[in-house]
Design an enzyme around this catalytic site. Structure first.
Site, short mmCIF file in Angstrom:
data_model
loop_
_atom_site.label_atom_id
_atom_site.label_comp_id
_atom_site.label_asym_id
_atom_site.label_seq_id
_atom_site.Cartn_x
_atom_site.Cartn_y
_atom_site.Cartn_z
N PHE A 11 60.74 12.10 13.03
CA PHE A 11 60.45 13.37 12.36
C PHE A 11 60.33 13.17 10.84
CE2 PHE A 11 63.15 16.87 10.42
CZ PHE A 11 62.07 17.66 10.06
N PHE A 34 62.37 5.22 20.34
CA PHE A 34 63.44 5.85 21.14
C PHE A 34 63.32 7.37 21.04
CE2 PHE A 34 68.06 7.28 21.26
CZ PHE A 34 68.03 7.49 22.63
N THR A 35 63.35 7.90 19.83
CA THR A 35 63.13 9.34 19.66
C THR A 35 61.83 9.63 18.92
OG1 THR A 35 64.52 9.21 17.69
CG2 THR A 35 65.55 10.05 19.71
N ASN A 97 70.42 -6.24 9.20
CA ASN A 97 69.10 -6.91 9.25
C ASN A 97 68.20 -6.46 8.11
OD1 ASN A 97 69.62 -8.54 11.48
ND2 ASN A 97 69.04 -6.93 12.93
N LYS A 103 67.33 -8.71 0.78
CA LYS A 103 67.87 -9.80 -0.05
C LYS A 103 66.87 -10.95 -0.12
CE LYS A 103 71.62 -13.14 0.19
NZ LYS A 103 72.62 -13.67 1.11
N TYR A 143 77.81 7.88 15.51
CA TYR A 143 76.84 8.22 14.45
C TYR A 143 77.53 8.25 13.08
CZ TYR A 143 73.14 10.89 12.06
OH TYR A 143 72.15 11.32 11.19
N LYS A 147 77.12 5.35 10.28
CA LYS A 147 76.49 5.63 8.98
C LYS A 147 77.45 5.30 7.84
CE LYS A 147 72.39 7.50 10.02
NZ LYS A 147 71.10 7.08 9.45
N TYR A 157 76.47 -5.45 -0.18
CA TYR A 157 75.30 -6.29 -0.52
C TYR A 157 74.92 -6.09 -1.99
CZ TYR A 157 73.90 -8.37 3.93
OH TYR A 157 73.84 -9.15 5.05
P1 NAD Z 1 64.36 11.04 14.51
O1 NAD Z 1 65.18 10.79 15.72
O2 NAD Z 1 63.15 11.89 14.63
O3 NAD Z 1 63.90 9.65 13.87
C1 NAD Z 1 64.57 8.45 14.02
C2 NAD Z 1 63.54 7.35 14.28
O4 NAD Z 1 64.20 6.08 14.37
C3 NAD Z 1 62.79 7.56 15.60
O5 NAD Z 1 61.41 7.37 15.39
C4 NAD Z 1 63.38 6.48 16.50
O6 NAD Z 1 62.49 6.08 17.52
C5 NAD Z 1 63.69 5.38 15.51
N1 NAD Z 1 64.74 4.47 15.96
C6 NAD Z 1 65.96 4.77 16.47
N2 NAD Z 1 66.64 3.65 16.73
C7 NAD Z 1 65.85 2.61 16.36
C8 NAD Z 1 66.01 1.20 16.40
N3 NAD Z 1 67.12 0.63 16.88
N4 NAD Z 1 65.00 0.43 15.93
C9 NAD Z 1 63.86 0.98 15.48
N5 NAD Z 1 63.65 2.31 15.43
C10 NAD Z 1 64.64 3.11 15.87
O7 NAD Z 1 65.36 11.62 13.42
P2 NAD Z 1 65.10 12.13 11.93
O8 NAD Z 1 65.61 13.50 11.86
O9 NAD Z 1 63.71 11.85 11.50
O10 NAD Z 1 66.12 11.21 11.12
C11 NAD Z 1 65.69 10.08 10.37
C12 NAD Z 1 66.86 9.50 9.62
O11 NAD Z 1 67.41 10.46 8.73
C13 NAD Z 1 68.00 9.03 10.52
O12 NAD Z 1 68.52 7.82 10.01
C14 NAD Z 1 69.01 10.13 10.41
O13 NAD Z 1 70.32 9.66 10.62
C15 NAD Z 1 68.80 10.60 8.98
N6 NAD Z 1 69.24 12.00 8.83
C16 NAD Z 1 68.50 13.02 9.34
C17 NAD Z 1 68.94 14.33 9.20
C18 NAD Z 1 68.15 15.50 9.70
O14 NAD Z 1 68.60 16.63 9.58
N7 NAD Z 1 66.96 15.33 10.26
C19 NAD Z 1 70.16 14.59 8.56
C20 NAD Z 1 70.90 13.51 8.10
C21 NAD Z 1 70.43 12.22 8.22
#
Ligand code: NAD
Ligand code: UDP
Length: 312
Positions: A11, A34-35, A97, A103, A143, A147, A157
């Site tokens: 998203f 995944f999502t 990773n 780095k 989660y 984080k 790092y």
């Molecule tokens: P989302 O689930 O739409 O996007 C996450 C993306 O990461 C997906 O495309 C998924 O396929 C990919 N992904 C998950 N695990 C993976 C892996 N092991 N290797 C490669 N790709 C992987 O969620 P989002 O809302 O777009 O969130 C994006 C980031 O922002 C996340 O890190 C989330 O923790 C952070 N975040 C989002 C919000 C929010 O309100 N949307 C709030 C706080 C933090």
């Protein structure tokens, strides 16, 4: 610049990829789907400055890049709790990773952290110097703690290896391209309202959240990455706070639905209040959200209407 966006088909990631391409950069979008979904980035595919890499960040990868935005991680409670061990691995091994890559190729890296590092906060609004109130053994821990370790790794790092890091703590963000089955409150309520189904408020709805429209957030992330003298963490979010019940009523009004509001059990460890203090982001980044909830919500409702039409 050549910029890597992990989680780029998600998203927020898809909006970030789009904006970076519009700014003239080369963008490498890495995702394990995944999502995330190809639908989110299909419109970017014929841009010759855009590359898509199917990869899981828990495995190392070698790429030549100047900047890394590390967003890969499921963000909705139902998705991050589906395979909690994998969620922790994604935040811990995945961030190692990406830091290793940063780095090696001397890239600057920005970590998408979260308001969840504050857990169920005892103070409101939350400031960056608040250490939080997190349960390390509950269903949200994969989660939250993942984080928190990712932030620790970023800081170590930076101190140990002089990697150029940036940390943003993102608060609830919404907008077009949220998945229909995302499971978070904004998409759930809008989809339920548009389908005429019951709107499911968890608990009595007195818990609060503050909702940021996705282009505002992306603007803040890019500003954070590109300013020179502040590594964060910086809260990025919209400080306008709503109870979940009021939010449900708002969605009802916006959609004109006949749906009823019903109450379901509150999930364990669900934070009772969440509102960002964005003083730091204002001072250091000259950033604040521009889009009101009413404006963002009407665009998001439009998006979901079209999505549902397409799917039917
Ligand atoms: P989302 O689930 O739409 O996007 C996450 C993306 O990461 C997906 O495309 C998924 O396929 C990919 N992904 C998950 N695990 C993976 C892996 N092991 N290797 C490669 N790709 C992987 O969620 P989002 O809302 O777009 O969130 C994006 C980031 O922002 C996340 O890190 C989330 O923790 C952070 N975040 C989002 C919000 C929010 O309100 N949307 C709030 C706080 C933090
Ligand atoms: N929530 C709700 N109904 C839903 C989905 C979520 O009442 O259908 C509540 C949830 O219990 C939480 C708030 O809305 O209090 C925000 O939930 P979300 O999953 O969007 O994000 P969180 O901020 O909890 O990670």
């Amino acid at each position: 610049m050549r910029i890597l966006v992990t989680g780029g088909a998600g998203f927020i990631g898809s909006h970030l990829c789009e904006k970076l391409l519009n700014q003239g950069h080369d963008v490498l979008c890495l995702d394990n789907f995944f999502t995330g979904s190809k639908d989110n980035i299909i419109h970017l595919m014929d841009n010759h400055r855009f590359e898509l890499i199917r990869h899981d960040i828990i495995e190392p990868i070698l790429l030549e890049v100047d900047q890394i935005y590390n967003l890969a991680c499921p963000a909705s409670p139902i998705h991050y709790q589906y395979n909690p061990v994998k969620t922790t691995k994604t935040s811990v091994m995945g961030t190692i990773n990406m830091l290793g890559l940063a780095k090696r190729v001397r890239a600057r890296i920005l970590q998408a952290s979260t308001s969840e590092v504050y857990g169920d906060p005892k103070i409101s609004p939350q400031k960056e110097d608040y250490w939080g109130n997190v349960n390390c053994i509950g269903p949200r821990s994969c989660y939250d703690e993942g984080k928190r370790v990712a932030e620790t790794l970023m800081m170590d790092y930076y101190r140990q290896n002089k990697v150029e890091i940036r940390i943003v703590r993102i608060f609830n963000t919404y907008g077009p391209r949220m998945a229909l089955n995302d499971g978070r409150v904004v998409s759930n309520f809008i989809v339920q309202a548009l389908k005429g189904e019951d709107i499911t408020v968890y608990g009595d709805g007195s818990q609060t959240r503050s909702f940021c429209y996705v282009p505002d957030l992306v603007e803040g992330m890019i500003k954070m990455m590109n300013q020179e003298d502040f590594i964060g963490p910086a809260n990025l979010g919209n400080p306008d706070e709503y109870t979940i019940l009021d939010f449900a009523k708002k969605v009802k009004d916006f959609t004109g639905t006949k749906s009823k509001i019903i109450f379901k059990p509150l999930p364990q460890d669900d934070p009772m209040q969440r509102r960002p203090d964005i003083t730091l982001a204002k001072e250091k980044l000259d950033w604040k959200p521009q889009v009101s909830l009413d404006e963002g919500l009407s665009k998001t409702v439009e998006y979901f209407k079209n999505r549902l039409k397409k799917d039917s």
